[in-house]
Design a protein around this motif. Structure first.
Motif, PDB file in Angstrom:
ATOM      1  N   SER A 307       0.827  -1.229   0.000  1.00  6.31           N
ATOM      2  CA  SER A 307       0.000   0.000   0.000  1.00  6.31           C
ATOM      3  C   SER A 307       0.853   1.268   0.000  1.00  6.31           C
ATOM      4  O   SER A 307       0.706   2.131   0.866  1.00  6.31           O
ATOM      5  CB  SER A 307      -0.944   0.016   1.214  1.00  6.31           C
ATOM      6  N   THR A 358      -2.306   4.876   8.825  1.00  4.80           N
ATOM      7  CA  THR A 358      -2.040   3.450   8.596  1.00  4.80           C
ATOM      8  C   THR A 358      -0.566   3.227   8.256  1.00  4.80           C
ATOM      9  O   THR A 358      -0.002   2.186   8.612  1.00  4.80           O
ATOM     10  CB  THR A 358      -2.919   2.881   7.465  1.00  4.80           C
ATOM     11  N   LYS A 359       0.055   4.196   7.565  1.00  8.74           N
ATOM     12  CA  LYS A 359       1.487   4.055   7.237  1.00  8.74           C
ATOM     13  C   LYS A 359       2.328   4.048   8.513  1.00  8.74           C
ATOM     14  O   LYS A 359       3.300   3.289   8.618  1.00  8.74           O
ATOM     15  CB  LYS A 359       1.953   5.198   6.333  1.00  8.74           C
ATOM     16  N   ARG A 361       1.306   3.073  11.535  1.00  6.35           N
ATOM     17  CA  ARG A 361       1.063   1.779  12.177  1.00  6.35           C
ATOM     18  C   ARG A 361       1.828   0.671  11.453  1.00  6.35           C
ATOM     19  O   ARG A 361       2.386  -0.232  12.093  1.00  6.35           O
ATOM     20  CB  ARG A 361      -0.435   1.460  12.165  1.00  6.35           C
ATOM     21  N   GLN A 362       1.870   0.754  10.133  1.00  4.17           N
ATOM     22  CA  GLN A 362       2.592  -0.239   9.339  1.00  4.17           C
ATOM     23  C   GLN A 362       4.086  -0.176   9.639  1.00  4.17           C
ATOM     24  O   GLN A 362       4.758  -1.200   9.814  1.00  4.17           O
ATOM     25  CB  GLN A 362       2.332   0.018   7.859  1.00  4.17           C
ATOM     26  N   GLY A 367       0.320  -2.928  12.397  1.00  4.06           N
ATOM     27  CA  GLY A 367      -0.812  -2.954  11.471  1.00  4.06           C
ATOM     28  C   GLY A 367      -0.337  -3.136  10.049  1.00  4.06           C
ATOM     29  O   GLY A 367       0.860  -3.024   9.761  1.00  4.06           O
ATOM     30  N   MET A 370      -2.873   0.409   4.122  1.00  8.57           N
ATOM     31  CA  MET A 370      -4.246   0.898   4.009  1.00  8.57           C
ATOM     32  C   MET A 370      -5.158  -0.126   3.347  1.00  8.57           C
ATOM     33  O   MET A 370      -6.300  -0.320   3.772  1.00  8.57           O
ATOM     34  CB  MET A 370      -4.255   2.213   3.220  1.00  8.57           C
ATOM     35  N   GLU A 373      -6.041  -2.874   5.795  1.00  9.60           N
ATOM     36  CA  GLU A 373      -7.025  -2.426   6.777  1.00  9.60           C
ATOM     37  C   GLU A 373      -8.430  -2.363   6.170  1.00  9.60           C
ATOM     38  O   GLU A 373      -9.418  -2.704   6.819  1.00  9.60           O
ATOM     39  CB  GLU A 373      -6.624  -1.044   7.322  1.00  9.60           C
TER      40      GLU A 373
END
Length: 396
Positions: A307, A358-359, A361-362, A367, A370, A373
């Motif tokens: 992503s 999200t980046k 968390r990644q 996580g 994106m 998720e």
């Protein structure tokens, strides 16, 4: 699965699949796409369509130029350090000539004196002496080019390649150090008439701005009763701007029951709900089935690469911009859409907040990207409705 009344799609799908076996059709599609790309400054030089040799082609055989490049699924070769010469691209980039095979070896092979000999020259000096080099490219740049290309096809040209899986995409390195995307296999395309293309662009723009009134009006003209579910299917994530009437209706009267009983009743309601989505089969734009396929495969490509881009933002931006630039619209329509587009660009900033969250968390390892998720959210919502979605549902 849900007994949707889509029987009229069968002839349309069969016709499209039959055209895939007509290589004169594929050659025409390839040349048309090459012209469209060449005339679009934002894509010219970033996308390459192989040349077709008509004198060596027919309905049953198509001959095109040989392509040197790295497959999209080879992330290591895409990102490993470039060990070629400075200011030099990878072999064949921008249609440059390739080193020809050794003439003597070819003649000897034809005479049967060389068996199973590699006749294609080694064109991998850019990998270095240890063979561990790569194109040295940014995956973000690669995916940006891909989403730009397929968004232009949908919203600007109305001529959509419907099979953009990793096997049909090669990546090369330009002398500038940027990627060049080579698109092959042009057998499966759908054409979008101008009115439908404008509608679809407005549909995407309305998705991004939660303009539920416009959404409902557009999907109703397509014979669709439930804008929320169709919006979620298009975004491939739960649509957050809807009124949640579908979810509320499905969960009504289920409190206090055993989990197994709740799941069964929800599943039955969901089946009825999905079946009722399509109110008038005759209004359904048949092209949507293949456009949806394109969107899902591009999402899968972005997901596979981690992503690296906000695909939904890029797609939405092209949709809004097409309503300003389309040659099929009047000047008054373009000017009105231009003002709305400038406001829309500010609205798109909100999607960046989600993307970069999200980046982070990644990057922290807590996580996925994106796209991961989004897939989890869709599976979670489906499970609430009593439907189990396996991974194959998210495949193109």
């Amino acid at each position: 699965m849900f007994d949707l009344p889509l029987y009229s799609l069968v002839p349309f799908i069969s016709q499209r699949l039959l055209l895939e076996t007509d290589f004169e059709n594929e050659a025409d599609n390839a040349e048309r796409m090459a012209k469209l790309v060449a005339n679009e400054p934002r894509l010219s030089g970033r996308v390459y369509i192989p040349k077709v040799y008509h004198e060596l082609s027919s309905k049953r055989v198509m001959t095109a130029e040989w392509i040197e490049g790295v497959r999209l699924f080879d992330k290591e070769a895409l990102t490993a350090s470039w060990k070629g010469k400075r200011r030099q691209g990878s072999p064949g980039c921008q249609g440059s000539s390739l080193d020809p095979p050794d003439r003597v070896e070819v003649v000897e092979s034809l005479r049967g004196k060389i068996v199973e000999e590699r006749l294609k020259p080694h064109r991998d000096s850019w990998k270095g002496k240890d063979g561990k080099g790569g194109l040295g490219l940014s995956l973000k740049d690669v995916m940006t080019t891909m989403v730009d290309l397929f968004s232009a096809q949908m919203f600007l040209w109305g001529w959509v390649h419907c099979d953009p899986h990793p096997g049909n995409i090669f990546i090369r390195r330009l002398p500038s150090g940027k990627p060049e995307l080579v698109l092959i296999d042009h057998g499966l395309y759908v054409h979008m008439e101008p009115d439908f293309r404008h509608q679809y662009a407005l549909f995407w723009k309305s998705l991004m701005t939660f303009d539920n009134k416009t959404l409902a009006k557009i999907v109703e003209s397509w014979g669709i009763n439930n804008a929320d579910i169709f919006a979620s299917a298009t975004l491939m994530r739960p649509y957050a701007g809807g009124d949640m009437t579908t979810s509320t209706e499905i969960k009504k009267g289920l409190s206090g029951k055993e989990q197994a009983e709740r799941a069964y009743e929800m599943q039955q309601k969901m089946r009825k709900g999905i079946k009722s989505i399509l109110g008038d089969e005759t209004k359904w734009p048949q092209e949507l089935i293949f456009i949806g396929r394109n969107l899902r495969i591009v999402q899968g490509n972005n997901q596979f690469l981690g992503s690296p881009v906000n695909r939904i933002k890029i797609t939405g931006n092209w949709a809004s911009r097409a309503l300003v630039e389309s040659p099929d619209l009047s000047w008054s329509e373009k000017w009105a859409n231009f003002g709305r587009h400038m406001v829309f660009k500010f609205v798109l900033l909100s999607s960046d907040v989600v993307f970069y969250a999200t980046k982070v968390r990644q990057w922290l390892g807590i996580g996925g990207g994106m796209e991961d998720e989004m897939e989890k959210q869709m599976k979670h919502i489906a499970k609430d409705f009593g439907v189990e979605l396996n991974h194959s549902v998210f495949e193109g």
